[in-house]
Design a protein around this motif. Structure first.
Motif, PDB file in Angstrom:
ATOM      1  N   ARG A 184      94.386 103.086  -9.195  1.00  0.00           N
ATOM      2  CA  ARG A 184      92.948 103.144  -9.372  1.00  0.00           C
ATOM      3  C   ARG A 184      92.611 102.789 -10.820  1.00  0.00           C
ATOM      4  N   CYS A 185      91.572 102.026 -11.026  1.00  0.00           N
ATOM      5  CA  CYS A 185      91.172 101.668 -12.391  1.00  0.00           C
ATOM      6  C   CYS A 185      90.675 102.924 -13.109  1.00  0.00           C
ATOM      7  N   ALA A 186      91.301 103.200 -14.262  1.00  0.00           N
ATOM      8  CA  ALA A 186      90.944 104.419 -14.985  1.00  0.00           C
ATOM      9  C   ALA A 186      89.597 104.288 -15.691  1.00  0.00           C
ATOM     10  N   GLU A 187      89.182 103.066 -15.980  1.00  0.00           N
ATOM     11  CA  GLU A 187      87.942 102.860 -16.742  1.00  0.00           C
ATOM     12  C   GLU A 187      86.696 103.143 -15.908  1.00  0.00           C
ATOM     13  N   CYS A 188      86.737 102.799 -14.634  1.00  0.00           N
ATOM     14  CA  CYS A 188      85.546 102.990 -13.789  1.00  0.00           C
ATOM     15  C   CYS A 188      85.820 104.020 -12.698  1.00  0.00           C
ATOM     16  N   ALA A 189      86.968 104.705 -12.799  1.00  0.00           N
ATOM     17  CA  ALA A 189      87.387 105.716 -11.819  1.00  0.00           C
ATOM     18  C   ALA A 189      87.423 105.148 -10.398  1.00  0.00           C
ATOM     19  N   GLY A 190      87.722 103.870 -10.296  1.00  0.00           N
ATOM     20  CA  GLY A 190      87.906 103.266  -8.981  1.00  0.00           C
ATOM     21  C   GLY A 190      86.633 102.760  -8.329  1.00  0.00           C
ATOM     22  N   SER A 191      85.491 102.904  -9.021  1.00  0.00           N
ATOM     23  CA  SER A 191      84.224 102.501  -8.399  1.00  0.00           C
ATOM     24  C   SER A 191      83.982 100.994  -8.531  1.00  0.00           C
ATOM     25  N   GLY A 192      84.649 100.365  -9.518  1.00  0.00           N
ATOM     26  CA  GLY A 192      84.417  98.942  -9.750  1.00  0.00           C
ATOM     27  C   GLY A 192      83.184  98.681 -10.589  1.00  0.00           C
ATOM     28  N   PHE A 206      87.309  95.866 -16.615  1.00  0.00           N
ATOM     29  CA  PHE A 206      88.730  96.199 -16.689  1.00  0.00           C
ATOM     30  C   PHE A 206      89.461  95.907 -15.379  1.00  0.00           C
ATOM     31  N   CYS A 207      88.714  95.872 -14.288  1.00  0.00           N
ATOM     32  CA  CYS A 207      89.346  95.617 -12.987  1.00  0.00           C
ATOM     33  C   CYS A 207      88.627  94.507 -12.229  1.00  0.00           C
ATOM     34  N   ASN A 208      87.712  93.814 -12.906  1.00  0.00           N
ATOM     35  CA  ASN A 208      86.924  92.760 -12.259  1.00  0.00           C
ATOM     36  C   ASN A 208      86.143  93.274 -11.054  1.00  0.00           C
ATOM     37  N   GLY A 209      85.807  94.545 -11.070  1.00  0.00           N
ATOM     38  CA  GLY A 209      84.998  95.117  -9.988  1.00  0.00           C
ATOM     39  C   GLY A 209      85.789  95.502  -8.749  1.00  0.00           C
ATOM     40  N   PHE A 210      87.118  95.348  -8.791  1.00  0.00           N
ATOM     41  CA  PHE A 210      87.934  95.693  -7.619  1.00  0.00           C
ATOM     42  C   PHE A 210      88.146  97.204  -7.476  1.00  0.00           C
ATOM     43  N   GLY A 211      88.063  97.910  -8.611  1.00  0.00           N
ATOM     44  CA  GLY A 211      88.317  99.347  -8.567  1.00  0.00           C
ATOM     45  C   GLY A 211      89.785  99.697  -8.686  1.00  0.00           C
ATOM     46  N   THR A 212      90.641  98.672  -8.540  1.00  0.00           N
ATOM     47  CA  THR A 212      92.085  98.916  -8.688  1.00  0.00           C
ATOM     48  C   THR A 212      92.665  97.909  -9.679  1.00  0.00           C
ATOM     49  N   VAL A 213      93.755  98.293 -10.279  1.00  0.00           N
ATOM     50  CA  VAL A 213      94.500  97.398 -11.170  1.00  0.00           C
ATOM     51  C   VAL A 213      95.967  97.441 -10.743  1.00  0.00           C
ATOM     52  N   ARG A 214      96.730  96.484 -11.225  1.00  0.00           N
ATOM     53  CA  ARG A 214      98.165  96.503 -10.964  1.00  0.00           C
ATOM     54  C   ARG A 214      98.893  96.995 -12.201  1.00  0.00           C
TER      55      ARG A 214
END
Ligand SMILES: [Zn+2]
Ligand SMILES: [Zn+2]
Length: 162
Positions: free
Chosen positions: A131-139, A149-157
């Motif tokens: 889960r993207c820590a910057e947006c807490a997964g909301s994108g 930070f995640c391009n709006g996906f809410g997740t990162v690799r």
């Protein structure tokens, strides 16, 4: 009715005294073994719960410990199995710990999902999706704009290089 046993010997059932003492011996050995493992932990040697190998816990990158003790090599399989089994809250908690452990001890990098771009995995040991820590997964960020930070996906690799 005849029962066949694999070795052709007749088995005297559960009242065989030899068999009982064999069982007791095994229980005792298991008990002794768990004492030895506890003693080894005092000496700074811990065992991976997956492959049962022993590692020095003084090496912080050898074992991931968070209620589970898992060595680096076992992490990909262990994580793919446990991330499906865990509840959402527990998975996210563990995922964040795992991601920071991988970044700290295994040079892991956070890689954004980019639409249309396939990640080159030739130099990748393994990766986990977190889960993207910057947006807490909301994108989305606070202002409602797409999370950069995640391009709006809410997740990162979380990518671990070889
Ligand atoms: Zn292991
Ligand atoms: Zn994000």
């Amino acid at each position: 009715m005849q029962t066949e046993t694999g070795n052709g010997l007749s088995q005297a059932g559960t009242h065989d005294p030899a068999e009982n003492s064999g069982f007791e011996t095994m229980v005792r050995i298991e008990h002794d073994l768990s004492d030895v493992i506890d003693a080894l932990a005092l000496l700074g040697v811990k065992r991976c719960s997956e492959c049962k190998q022993f590692f020095r816990s003084a090496d912080p990158g050898a074992l991931f410990e968070n209620g589970h003790t898992v060595c680096y090599r076992c992490i990909p399989d262990w994580w793919s199995a446990s991330s499906q089994r865990l509840g959402v809250a527990e998975r996210e908690r563990l995922e964040a710990k795992l991601a920071s452990w991988l970044r700290k001890h295994h040079r892991a990098e956070v890689v954004k999902e980019t639409p249309g771009k396939v990640l080159d995995t030739s130099n990748v040991d393994f990766q986990i999706v977190a889960r993207c820590a910057e947006c807490a997964g909301s994108g989305k960020l606070m202002e409602g704009e797409r999370c950069r930070f995640c391009n709006g996906f809410g997740t990162v690799r979380i990518v671990v290089p070889k």
